[in-house]
Design an enzyme around this catalytic site. Structure first.
Site, PDB file in Angstrom:
ATOM      1  N   LYS A 162       0.885  -1.176   0.000  1.00  0.00           N
ATOM      2  CA  LYS A 162       0.000   0.000   0.000  1.00  0.00           C
ATOM      3  C   LYS A 162       0.912   1.212   0.000  1.00  0.00           C
ATOM      4  O   LYS A 162       1.817   1.322   0.835  1.00  0.00           O
ATOM      5  CB  LYS A 162      -0.861  -0.046   1.261  1.00  0.00           C
TER       6      LYS A 162
HETATM    7  O1  LIG Z   1      -1.676   4.866   6.299  1.00  0.00           O
HETATM    8  C1  LIG Z   1      -2.369   5.535   6.989  1.00  0.00           C
HETATM    9  C2  LIG Z   1      -1.998   6.872   7.463  1.00  0.00           C
HETATM   10  O2  LIG Z   1      -1.126   7.440   6.559  1.00  0.00           O
HETATM   11  P1  LIG Z   1      -0.672   8.917   6.786  1.00  0.00           P
HETATM   12  O3  LIG Z   1       0.329   8.858   7.902  1.00  0.00           O
HETATM   13  O4  LIG Z   1      -1.879   9.743   7.120  1.00  0.00           O
HETATM   14  O5  LIG Z   1      -0.064   9.273   5.470  1.00  0.00           O
HETATM   15  C3  LIG Z   1      -3.636   5.017   7.410  1.00  0.00           C
HETATM   16  O6  LIG Z   1      -4.089   5.635   8.566  1.00  0.00           O
HETATM   17  C4  LIG Z   1      -4.801   5.033   6.468  1.00  0.00           C
HETATM   18  O7  LIG Z   1      -5.254   3.758   6.539  1.00  0.00           O
HETATM   19  C5  LIG Z   1      -4.533   5.347   5.031  1.00  0.00           C
HETATM   20  O8  LIG Z   1      -4.062   6.651   4.924  1.00  0.00           O
HETATM   21  C6  LIG Z   1      -5.784   5.166   4.159  1.00  0.00           C
HETATM   22  O9  LIG Z   1      -6.792   6.030   4.585  1.00  0.00           O
HETATM   23  P2  LIG Z   1      -7.088   7.390   3.832  1.00  0.00           P
HETATM   24  O10 LIG Z   1      -5.782   8.045   3.521  1.00  0.00           O
HETATM   25  O11 LIG Z   1      -7.817   6.992   2.561  1.00  0.00           O
HETATM   26  O12 LIG Z   1      -7.946   8.169   4.740  1.00  0.00           O
END
Ligand SMILES: O=C(COP(=O)(O)O)[C@@H](O)[C@H](O)[C@H](O)COP(=O)(O)O
Length: 281
Positions: free
Chosen positions: A191
Protein backbone atom coordinates in the site's frame (compact mmCIF):
# COMPACT_ATOMS: atom_id res chain seq x y z
CA UNK A 1 8.18 -22.24 1.80
CA UNK A 2 6.22 -25.32 2.77
CA UNK A 3 3.39 -25.99 0.27
CA UNK A 4 0.71 -25.76 2.98
CA UNK A 5 1.83 -22.29 3.99
CA UNK A 6 1.81 -21.00 0.44
CA UNK A 7 -1.67 -22.47 -0.15
CA UNK A 8 -2.77 -20.62 2.98
CA UNK A 9 -1.34 -17.36 1.65
CA UNK A 10 -2.96 -17.81 -1.76
CA UNK A 11 -6.37 -18.71 -0.32
CA UNK A 12 -6.38 -15.80 2.10
CA UNK A 13 -5.29 -13.34 -0.62
CA UNK A 14 -8.37 -14.39 -2.60
CA UNK A 15 -10.61 -13.08 0.21
CA UNK A 16 -9.54 -9.57 -0.78
CA UNK A 17 -9.12 -9.88 -4.55
CA UNK A 18 -11.85 -10.63 -7.04
CA UNK A 19 -11.12 -12.79 -10.09
CA UNK A 20 -9.81 -9.73 -11.92
CA UNK A 21 -7.04 -9.45 -9.32
CA UNK A 22 -8.40 -6.14 -7.96
CA UNK A 23 -9.75 -4.97 -4.65
CA UNK A 24 -11.36 -2.09 -2.74
CA UNK A 25 -10.50 -2.12 0.97
CA UNK A 26 -11.94 0.18 3.63
CA UNK A 27 -9.37 1.67 6.06
CA UNK A 28 -10.47 2.22 9.67
CA UNK A 29 -7.31 2.99 11.68
CA UNK A 30 -7.70 6.77 11.76
CA UNK A 31 -9.01 7.06 15.33
CA UNK A 32 -5.53 5.94 16.40
CA UNK A 33 -3.23 7.31 13.68
CA UNK A 34 -4.87 10.71 13.11
CA UNK A 35 -7.15 11.03 16.14
CA UNK A 36 -10.96 11.05 16.46
CA UNK A 37 -11.13 14.55 14.91
CA UNK A 38 -11.00 12.77 11.52
CA UNK A 39 -14.59 11.65 12.25
CA UNK A 40 -15.96 15.07 13.21
CA UNK A 41 -17.52 15.71 9.79
CA UNK A 42 -19.80 12.70 10.32
CA UNK A 43 -19.47 11.89 13.96
CA UNK A 44 -21.59 8.72 13.93
CA UNK A 45 -18.82 7.09 11.86
CA UNK A 46 -16.52 7.21 14.90
CA UNK A 47 -18.47 4.05 15.81
CA UNK A 48 -16.77 1.33 13.77
CA UNK A 49 -19.84 -0.91 13.78
CA UNK A 50 -21.98 1.74 12.09
CA UNK A 51 -19.53 2.60 9.32
CA UNK A 52 -18.47 -1.02 8.75
CA UNK A 53 -22.11 -2.04 8.29
CA UNK A 54 -22.49 0.73 5.69
CA UNK A 55 -19.36 -0.22 3.74
CA UNK A 56 -20.28 -3.90 3.80
CA UNK A 57 -23.71 -3.11 2.36
CA UNK A 58 -22.10 -1.00 -0.37
CA UNK A 59 -19.85 -3.92 -1.38
CA UNK A 60 -16.23 -3.27 -0.35
CA UNK A 61 -13.97 -6.31 -0.65
CA UNK A 62 -12.21 -5.97 2.69
CA UNK A 63 -11.58 -3.89 5.81
CA UNK A 64 -8.32 -2.90 7.48
CA UNK A 65 -8.17 -2.12 11.21
CA UNK A 66 -6.00 -2.33 14.31
CA UNK A 67 -6.38 -5.32 16.69
CA UNK A 68 -8.36 -3.45 19.37
CA UNK A 69 -11.14 -2.45 16.97
CA UNK A 70 -11.20 -5.93 15.50
CA UNK A 71 -12.01 -7.29 19.00
CA UNK A 72 -15.44 -5.72 19.00
CA UNK A 73 -16.14 -4.74 15.39
CA UNK A 74 -14.29 -7.45 13.45
CA UNK A 75 -17.36 -9.64 13.20
CA UNK A 76 -19.17 -6.89 11.28
CA UNK A 77 -16.84 -7.81 8.39
CA UNK A 78 -18.78 -10.44 6.46
CA UNK A 79 -17.10 -13.84 6.35
CA UNK A 80 -16.70 -13.68 2.55
CA UNK A 81 -14.72 -10.40 2.72
CA UNK A 82 -11.11 -9.91 3.80
CA UNK A 83 -10.16 -8.72 7.28
CA UNK A 84 -6.72 -7.08 7.37
CA UNK A 85 -5.28 -6.47 10.81
CA UNK A 86 -2.46 -3.98 11.13
CA UNK A 87 0.04 -4.63 13.89
CA UNK A 88 1.97 -1.35 13.91
CA UNK A 89 0.86 2.21 14.45
CA UNK A 90 1.59 5.55 16.09
CA UNK A 91 -0.49 8.41 17.43
CA UNK A 92 -0.31 11.98 16.24
CA UNK A 93 0.41 12.98 19.81
CA UNK A 94 4.03 11.95 19.93
CA UNK A 95 6.84 14.49 19.63
CA UNK A 96 7.60 15.48 16.05
CA UNK A 97 10.99 13.78 15.92
CA UNK A 98 9.39 10.47 16.92
CA UNK A 99 6.62 10.65 14.29
CA UNK A 100 8.87 8.77 11.87
CA UNK A 101 8.48 5.54 13.81
CA UNK A 102 5.57 3.12 14.02
CA UNK A 103 5.49 0.92 17.12
CA UNK A 104 4.22 -2.61 17.38
CA UNK A 105 0.88 -2.87 19.19
CA UNK A 106 0.03 -6.51 18.67
CA UNK A 107 1.43 -9.86 17.57
CA UNK A 108 0.75 -12.25 14.73
CA UNK A 109 -0.94 -14.66 17.16
CA UNK A 110 -3.41 -11.91 18.18
CA UNK A 111 -4.33 -11.21 14.56
CA UNK A 112 -4.79 -14.92 13.89
CA UNK A 113 -7.09 -15.26 16.93
CA UNK A 114 -9.09 -12.26 15.70
CA UNK A 115 -9.76 -14.01 12.40
CA UNK A 116 -7.42 -11.96 10.20
CA UNK A 117 -7.06 -12.90 6.53
CA UNK A 118 -3.97 -10.71 6.13
CA UNK A 119 -1.55 -9.02 8.49
CA UNK A 120 -0.21 -5.52 7.87
CA UNK A 121 2.66 -3.37 9.12
CA UNK A 122 4.10 -0.01 8.10
CA UNK A 123 7.70 0.71 7.16
CA UNK A 124 8.73 4.36 6.77
CA UNK A 125 11.56 3.84 4.29
CA UNK A 126 14.20 6.51 4.76
CA UNK A 127 13.21 7.30 8.35
CA UNK A 128 16.01 7.62 10.93
CA UNK A 129 14.17 4.72 12.65
CA UNK A 130 13.97 2.61 9.48
CA UNK A 131 16.03 -0.12 11.14
CA UNK A 132 13.45 -0.65 13.93
CA UNK A 133 10.56 -0.89 11.46
CA UNK A 134 12.51 -3.23 9.16
CA UNK A 135 13.07 -5.57 12.09
CA UNK A 136 9.41 -5.37 13.16
CA UNK A 137 8.32 -6.12 9.60
CA UNK A 138 10.79 -8.99 9.24
CA UNK A 139 9.57 -10.59 12.45
CA UNK A 140 5.88 -10.14 11.60
CA UNK A 141 6.39 -11.45 8.04
CA UNK A 142 8.37 -14.45 9.24
CA UNK A 143 5.70 -15.54 11.77
CA UNK A 144 2.80 -14.75 9.44
CA UNK A 145 4.28 -16.60 6.47
CA UNK A 146 5.07 -19.57 8.69
CA UNK A 147 1.37 -19.78 9.50
CA UNK A 148 0.17 -19.23 5.92
CA UNK A 149 -0.91 -15.60 6.24
CA UNK A 150 -0.22 -12.93 3.62
CA UNK A 151 1.60 -9.81 4.78
CA UNK A 152 0.79 -6.29 3.64
CA UNK A 153 3.41 -3.59 3.82
CA UNK A 154 2.40 0.05 4.05
CA UNK A 155 5.57 1.10 2.25
CA UNK A 156 5.82 4.81 2.96
CA UNK A 157 9.03 6.68 2.14
CA UNK A 158 9.40 9.41 4.77
CA UNK A 159 12.17 11.36 6.43
CA UNK A 160 14.51 14.34 6.23
CA UNK A 161 16.84 12.76 3.66
CA UNK A 162 13.94 12.14 1.27
CA UNK A 163 12.62 15.67 1.64
CA UNK A 164 16.08 17.07 1.00
CA UNK A 165 16.95 14.92 -1.99
CA UNK A 166 13.55 14.50 -3.70
CA UNK A 167 11.54 17.48 -2.42
CA UNK A 168 8.49 15.41 -1.44
CA UNK A 169 7.65 11.90 -0.31
CA UNK A 170 5.30 11.37 -3.28
CA UNK A 171 8.13 11.72 -5.84
CA UNK A 172 7.76 8.57 -7.94
CA UNK A 173 11.44 7.71 -7.57
CA UNK A 174 11.09 7.26 -3.81
CA UNK A 175 7.64 5.69 -3.94
CA UNK A 176 9.05 3.21 -6.46
CA UNK A 177 12.03 2.59 -4.19
CA UNK A 178 9.71 1.96 -1.23
CA UNK A 179 7.62 -0.47 -3.28
CA UNK A 180 10.73 -2.34 -4.35
CA UNK A 181 12.02 -2.44 -0.77
CA UNK A 182 8.62 -3.84 0.27
CA UNK A 183 8.91 -6.66 -2.27
CA UNK A 184 12.46 -7.46 -1.32
CA UNK A 185 11.55 -7.49 2.38
CA UNK A 186 8.80 -10.09 1.81
CA UNK A 187 5.50 -8.22 1.27
CA UNK A 188 2.60 -10.00 -0.44
CA UNK A 189 0.70 -6.73 -1.00
CA UNK A 190 1.90 -3.14 -0.98
CA UNK A 191 0.00 0.00 0.00
CA UNK A 192 1.56 3.27 -1.03
CA UNK A 193 1.10 6.90 -2.11
CA UNK A 194 -0.24 8.32 -5.32
CA UNK A 195 2.66 9.63 -7.42
CA UNK A 196 0.61 12.20 -9.35
CA UNK A 197 0.32 10.51 -12.77
CA UNK A 198 -0.54 7.24 -14.43
CA UNK A 199 2.90 7.05 -16.08
CA UNK A 200 4.83 7.39 -12.82
CA UNK A 201 2.52 5.05 -10.93
CA UNK A 202 3.10 2.44 -13.66
CA UNK A 203 6.79 2.55 -12.76
CA UNK A 204 5.92 1.85 -9.12
CA UNK A 205 3.86 -1.14 -10.27
CA UNK A 206 6.78 -2.37 -12.44
CA UNK A 207 9.22 -2.02 -9.54
CA UNK A 208 6.89 -4.18 -7.42
CA UNK A 209 7.56 -7.04 -9.85
CA UNK A 210 4.11 -8.64 -9.70
CA UNK A 211 3.29 -7.98 -6.04
CA UNK A 212 -0.11 -6.17 -6.01
CA UNK A 213 0.20 -2.43 -5.43
CA UNK A 214 -2.70 -0.62 -3.71
CA UNK A 215 -3.26 3.10 -3.50
CA UNK A 216 -3.37 4.67 -0.04
CA UNK A 217 -6.46 6.86 -0.37
CA UNK A 218 -5.40 10.19 1.14
CA UNK A 219 -7.43 13.22 2.25
CA UNK A 220 -11.06 13.54 1.15
CA UNK A 221 -11.54 15.38 -2.14
CA UNK A 222 -14.48 17.82 -2.21
CA UNK A 223 -15.42 16.65 -5.69
CA UNK A 224 -15.78 12.84 -5.62
CA UNK A 225 -14.89 12.66 -9.34
CA UNK A 226 -11.38 13.93 -8.54
CA UNK A 227 -10.82 10.90 -6.33
CA UNK A 228 -12.41 8.52 -8.85
CA UNK A 229 -9.99 9.88 -11.46
CA UNK A 230 -6.98 9.06 -9.31
CA UNK A 231 -8.26 5.53 -8.70
CA UNK A 232 -9.00 5.14 -12.43
CA UNK A 233 -5.40 6.10 -13.23
CA UNK A 234 -4.09 3.69 -10.59
CA UNK A 235 -5.97 0.87 -12.32
CA UNK A 236 -4.82 2.02 -15.77
CA UNK A 237 -1.25 2.00 -14.44
CA UNK A 238 -1.61 -1.66 -13.43
CA UNK A 239 -2.39 -1.03 -9.76
CA UNK A 240 -4.51 -3.63 -7.99
CA UNK A 241 -6.94 -1.27 -6.26
CA UNK A 242 -7.15 1.04 -3.28
CA UNK A 243 -7.32 1.18 0.50
CA UNK A 244 -9.64 4.08 1.29
CA UNK A 245 -10.58 5.72 4.57
CA UNK A 246 -11.44 9.45 4.65
CA UNK A 247 -12.99 9.60 1.18
CA UNK A 248 -15.48 7.06 2.48
CA UNK A 249 -16.17 7.81 6.18
CA UNK A 250 -16.07 11.59 5.84
CA UNK A 251 -19.18 11.38 3.64
CA UNK A 252 -22.53 11.11 5.39
CA UNK A 253 -23.73 8.58 2.86
CA UNK A 254 -20.64 6.78 1.54
CA UNK A 255 -22.60 4.23 -0.49
CA UNK A 256 -22.71 6.04 -3.87
CA UNK A 257 -18.97 6.74 -3.80
CA UNK A 258 -18.16 3.15 -2.84
CA UNK A 259 -20.35 1.86 -5.65
CA UNK A 260 -18.71 4.27 -8.10
CA UNK A 261 -15.27 3.08 -6.91
CA UNK A 262 -16.36 -0.49 -7.53
CA UNK A 263 -17.40 0.44 -11.07
CA UNK A 264 -14.00 2.04 -11.70
CA UNK A 265 -11.90 -0.67 -10.05
CA UNK A 266 -13.81 -3.77 -11.08
CA UNK A 267 -15.52 -2.75 -14.32
CA UNK A 268 -13.03 -0.28 -15.80
CA UNK A 269 -15.70 2.40 -16.04
CA UNK A 270 -14.61 5.99 -16.71
CA UNK A 271 -14.79 8.19 -13.56
CA UNK A 272 -17.52 10.54 -14.84
CA UNK A 273 -19.61 7.64 -16.14
CA UNK A 274 -19.32 5.82 -12.78
CA UNK A 275 -20.16 9.00 -10.85
CA UNK A 276 -23.23 9.65 -13.00
CA UNK A 277 -24.45 6.08 -12.64
CA UNK A 278 -24.35 6.42 -8.85
CA UNK A 279 -25.98 9.85 -8.73
CA UNK A 280 -22.81 11.71 -7.75
CA UNK A 281 -23.07 14.07 -10.74
O1 LIG B 1 -1.68 4.87 6.30
C1 LIG B 1 -2.37 5.53 6.99
C2 LIG B 1 -2.00 6.87 7.46
O2 LIG B 1 -1.13 7.44 6.56
P1 LIG B 1 -0.67 8.92 6.79
O3 LIG B 1 0.33 8.86 7.90
O4 LIG B 1 -1.88 9.74 7.12
O5 LIG B 1 -0.06 9.27 5.47
C3 LIG B 1 -3.64 5.02 7.41
O6 LIG B 1 -4.09 5.64 8.57
C4 LIG B 1 -4.80 5.03 6.47
O7 LIG B 1 -5.25 3.76 6.54
C5 LIG B 1 -4.53 5.35 5.03
O8 LIG B 1 -4.06 6.65 4.92
C6 LIG B 1 -5.78 5.17 4.16
O9 LIG B 1 -6.79 6.03 4.59
P2 LIG B 1 -7.09 7.39 3.83
O10 LIG B 1 -5.78 8.04 3.52
O11 LIG B 1 -7.82 6.99 2.56
O12 LIG B 1 -7.95 8.17 4.74
Amino acid sequence: MDAYQSIGIRRRMKRFFRRNGRTLIFAMDHGFEHGPTDFEEHWEHVNPKIIIRKVMRAGVDGVMMLPGLARFAGDEVKPDRGLMIKLTSKTNLRPKDEQLLQSQLGYVGDAVKLGADAIAATVYWGSPQEDVMMRQFAEIASYAHDMGFPVVQFAYPRGPYINKKYGKKEDYRVVMYGARAAVESGADMIKTYWTGSKETFAKVVDAAAGVPVLLSGGAKTENPVDFLRVVYDVIEAGGAGAVVGRNIFQRENPEPLIKALIRVIHRNEEPEEAAKAEGLL
